[in-house]
Design a protein around this motif. Structure first.
Motif, PDB file in Angstrom:
ATOM      1  N   GLU A 250       0.576  -1.533  -0.235  1.00 53.53           N
ATOM      2  CA  GLU A 250       0.033  -0.146   0.019  1.00 53.53           C
ATOM      3  C   GLU A 250       0.646   1.371  -0.141  1.00 53.53           C
ATOM      4  N   GLU A 251       0.564   2.033  -0.905  1.00 54.41           N
ATOM      5  CA  GLU A 251       1.263   3.306  -1.469  1.00 54.41           C
ATOM      6  C   GLU A 251       1.062   4.767  -0.213  1.00 54.41           C
ATOM      7  N   LYS A 252       1.356   5.025   0.287  1.00 55.05           N
ATOM      8  CA  LYS A 252       1.593   5.808   1.395  1.00 55.05           C
ATOM      9  C   LYS A 252       0.708   7.311   0.832  1.00 55.05           C
ATOM     10  N   PHE A 253      -0.001   8.107   1.372  1.00 52.77           N
ATOM     11  CA  PHE A 253      -1.508   8.606   0.461  1.00 52.77           C
ATOM     12  C   PHE A 253      -0.048  10.287   0.173  1.00 52.77           C
ATOM     13  N   ASN A 254      -0.713  10.179  -0.465  1.00 54.52           N
ATOM     14  CA  ASN A 254       0.859  12.208  -1.602  1.00 54.52           C
ATOM     15  C   ASN A 254      -0.668  13.187  -1.623  1.00 54.52           C
ATOM     16  N   PRO A 255      -0.473  14.017  -0.063  1.00 53.36           N
ATOM     17  CA  PRO A 255      -1.049  15.216  -0.229  1.00 53.36           C
ATOM     18  C   PRO A 255      -0.830  16.165  -1.614  1.00 53.36           C
ATOM     19  N   GLY A 256       0.039  16.172  -1.638  1.00 50.17           N
ATOM     20  CA  GLY A 256       0.335  17.051  -2.664  1.00 50.17           C
ATOM     21  C   GLY A 256      -0.051  16.790  -4.319  1.00 50.17           C
ATOM     22  N   GLU A 257       0.238  15.553  -4.530  1.00 48.79           N
ATOM     23  CA  GLU A 257      -0.833  15.169  -6.050  1.00 48.79           C
ATOM     24  C   GLU A 257      -2.084  14.967  -5.702  1.00 48.79           C
ATOM     25  N   ALA A 258      -2.330  15.063  -4.765  1.00 47.78           N
ATOM     26  CA  ALA A 258      -4.133  14.343  -4.564  1.00 47.78           C
ATOM     27  C   ALA A 258      -4.778  16.350  -4.766  1.00 47.78           C
ATOM     28  N   ILE A 259      -4.164  17.774  -4.201  1.00 48.77           N
ATOM     29  CA  ILE A 259      -4.207  19.041  -4.383  1.00 48.77           C
ATOM     30  C   ILE A 259      -4.024  19.083  -5.072  1.00 48.77           C
ATOM     31  N   LEU A 260      -2.967  18.976  -5.820  1.00 51.33           N
ATOM     32  CA  LEU A 260      -2.774  19.454  -7.658  1.00 51.33           C
ATOM     33  C   LEU A 260      -3.919  18.623  -8.311  1.00 51.33           C
ATOM     34  N   HIS A 261      -4.220  17.237  -7.752  1.00 51.21           N
ATOM     35  CA  HIS A 261      -5.262  16.981  -9.412  1.00 51.21           C
ATOM     36  C   HIS A 261      -5.723  17.897  -9.013  1.00 51.21           C
ATOM     37  N   HIS A 262      -6.432  18.370  -8.117  1.00 53.12           N
ATOM     38  CA  HIS A 262      -8.078  18.889  -7.515  1.00 53.12           C
ATOM     39  C   HIS A 262      -8.066  20.028  -8.138  1.00 53.12           C
ATOM     40  N   ILE A 263      -7.142  20.730  -8.595  1.00 52.90           N
ATOM     41  CA  ILE A 263      -7.080  22.344  -8.414  1.00 52.90           C
ATOM     42  C   ILE A 263      -6.717  21.825 -10.411  1.00 52.90           C
ATOM     43  N   ALA A 264      -6.222  21.594 -10.675  1.00 52.10           N
ATOM     44  CA  ALA A 264      -5.271  21.453 -12.275  1.00 52.10           C
ATOM     45  C   ALA A 264      -7.000  21.324 -13.208  1.00 52.10           C
ATOM     46  N   ASP A 265      -6.999  22.153 -14.062  1.00 49.75           N
ATOM     47  CA  ASP A 265      -7.550  21.835 -15.706  1.00 49.75           C
ATOM     48  C   ASP A 265      -8.163  20.475 -15.269  1.00 49.75           C
ATOM     49  N   ALA A 266      -9.599  19.860 -16.001  1.00 48.13           N
ATOM     50  CA  ALA A 266      -9.441  18.757 -16.138  1.00 48.13           C
ATOM     51  C   ALA A 266     -10.520  18.126 -17.739  1.00 48.13           C
ATOM     52  N   HIS A 267     -10.299  17.813 -18.326  1.00 49.92           N
ATOM     53  CA  HIS A 267     -11.585  17.411 -19.486  1.00 49.92           C
ATOM     54  C   HIS A 267     -12.708  16.768 -18.924  1.00 49.92           C
ATOM     55  N   GLU A 268     -13.359  16.584 -17.537  1.00 45.51           N
ATOM     56  CA  GLU A 268     -13.968  15.662 -17.298  1.00 45.51           C
ATOM     57  C   GLU A 268     -14.453  17.002 -16.162  1.00 45.51           C
ATOM     58  N   TRP A 269     -15.975  16.389 -16.062  1.00 43.75           N
ATOM     59  CA  TRP A 269     -16.185  17.385 -14.593  1.00 43.75           C
ATOM     60  C   TRP A 269     -16.677  16.692 -13.635  1.00 43.75           C
ATOM     61  N   HIS A 270     -15.252  16.470 -12.538  1.00 41.63           N
ATOM     62  CA  HIS A 270     -16.028  15.009 -11.393  1.00 41.63           C
ATOM     63  C   HIS A 270     -16.287  15.254 -10.376  1.00 41.63           C
TER      64      HIS A 270
END
Length: 370
Positions: free
Chosen positions: A39-59
């Motif tokens: 089990e990988e450790k939770f990566n807060p930086g990656e999760a936060i940047l993914h959340h505020i980044a632009d995307a091709h869908e509305w999740h």
């Protein structure tokens, strides 16, 4: 009555925002952990940047089914691509299946569309130009529609006499003080008698930024003003508005400041010339940094729940109320920041335009008398 409705709306939006943020962060955690031998450790930086980044869908959310598969609550958006080697290609982002599958020779990797070969590996020989309707673009268009609808609806009411021969009502009663504030406290003090020429532009950027700021606080929404491309375009437009309204006195004070010794003139000239470009750059960075920072701080507090949970489930449970309390506090501040940043961008734009159109004869008179 209207204030009570607004408070209820903001409380509901805040609750949905925190739930949506936590669900998004938790989904990121589950995706990284799934299929891994350890089990990988939770990566807060990656999760936060993914959340505020632009995307091709509305999740909006992700749910795990009983069979181990995941259901993603999303709204797919149009993907519009052009490649000199492959031509135009249009389809919905749902064809990517959240980045797990390729479609029509393209694949979504880390939020970016890349060309792939038949084996599914990236093909760097194929150039791809992405003109897709991403989440930021769609929300910006929605904000534009709201802006046009809001101001045209108010204009129609004034034409019928409401707010002129009678007191303003409803939304007009809430918007009119904002318009008079921008006119009396932003345009007039900085632009003087020429304020009417620039007032439509100042009102447009103020309400456009404000609407996008407020939309960015809603659950599942895009942080448009936290996108450097968006703020850059606003800054570039203001830059050209400033340049197109300059006069001879403005450029004289840039290249050959009157009443100043020659060595000082030579020293000041590159500094003043650089200031022409740093002014819009300051507008761009200030709005981008402040609106991005608020979202990052809120998501950081939410992420602390999962970080403490990995250390100890008891610690995670105990820290949850503290994390939510701080997130709520920052969210309430962000509502204030949404208005403040719209005001700062508009006010500084008026200051810079005022400096470009201003009459500098009084400065020369002061130098002469001294």
């Amino acid at each position: 009555m209207g204030f009570k409705w607004f408070k209820s709306f903001m409380v509901a939006a805040l609750g949905l925002f925190l739930v949506s943020s936590a669900q998004s962060v938790f989904a990121q955690h589950e995706e990284h952990a799934a299929g891994a031998a350890t089990e990988e450790k939770f990566n807060p930086g990656e999760a936060i940047l993914h959340h505020i980044a632009d995307a091709h869908e509305w999740h909006f959310f992700s749910l795990k089914n009983a069979d181990g598969t995941e259901f993603h609550g999303t709204i797919p958006l149009p993907v519009i691509l052009y490649s000199p080697q492959r031509g135009f290609s249009t389809f919905m982002s749902s064809a990517f299946h959240h980045g797990t599958e390729a479609h029509n020779g393209y694949k979504l990797e880390h939020g970016k569309v890349v060309a792939v070969d038949e084996a599914g590996t990236p093909d760097e020989t194929v150039k791809v130009y992405d003109f897709s309707m991403t989440k930021n673009v769609v929300q910006m268009l929605i904000a534009l529609i709201v802006l046009v609808w809001l101001l045209t609806a108010m204009a129609k009411k004034y034409k019928t006499g409401q707010g002129v021969t009678s007191a303003p009502k409803g939304m007009q009663n809430a918007i009119e003080p904002v318009i008079t504030f921008v006119r009396d406290d932003v345009a007039k003090p900085n632009l003087g008698p020429k304020y009417q020429k620039f007032l439509p532009y100042l009102l447009t950027i103020f309400f456009f930024i404000l609407i996008n700021n407020i939309f960015g606080l809603l659950p599942g929404a895009a942080n448009v003003t936290g996108n450097i491309a968006f703020t850059a375009m606003l800054g570039i437009i203001s830059f050209f508005v400033i340049l197109f309204n300059t006069n001879g006195h403005y450029w004289q004070h840039i290249f050959w400041f009157p009443g100043v010794p020659l060595p000082v003139k030579l020293l000041m000239m590159p500094v003043e010339l650089l200031g022409v470009f740093t002014k819009p750059f300051a507008l761009i960075i200030r709005l981008f940094a402040n609106m991005t920072a608020g979202h990052i701080i809120i998501l950081s507090f939410v992420s602390l729940i999962f970080i403490f949970t990995e250390m100890s489930k008891t610690a995670g449970v105990l820290f949850t109320p503290v994390s939510i309390a701080f997130a709520v506090f920052i969210y309430l501040i962000e509502i204030l920041v949404a208005f403040i940043q719209a005001y700062i961008f508009t006010n500084l734009t008026a200051v810079f335009i005022g400096g470009a159109i201003g009459d500098h004869h009084y400065e020369e008179d002061i130098v002469t008398h001294h």
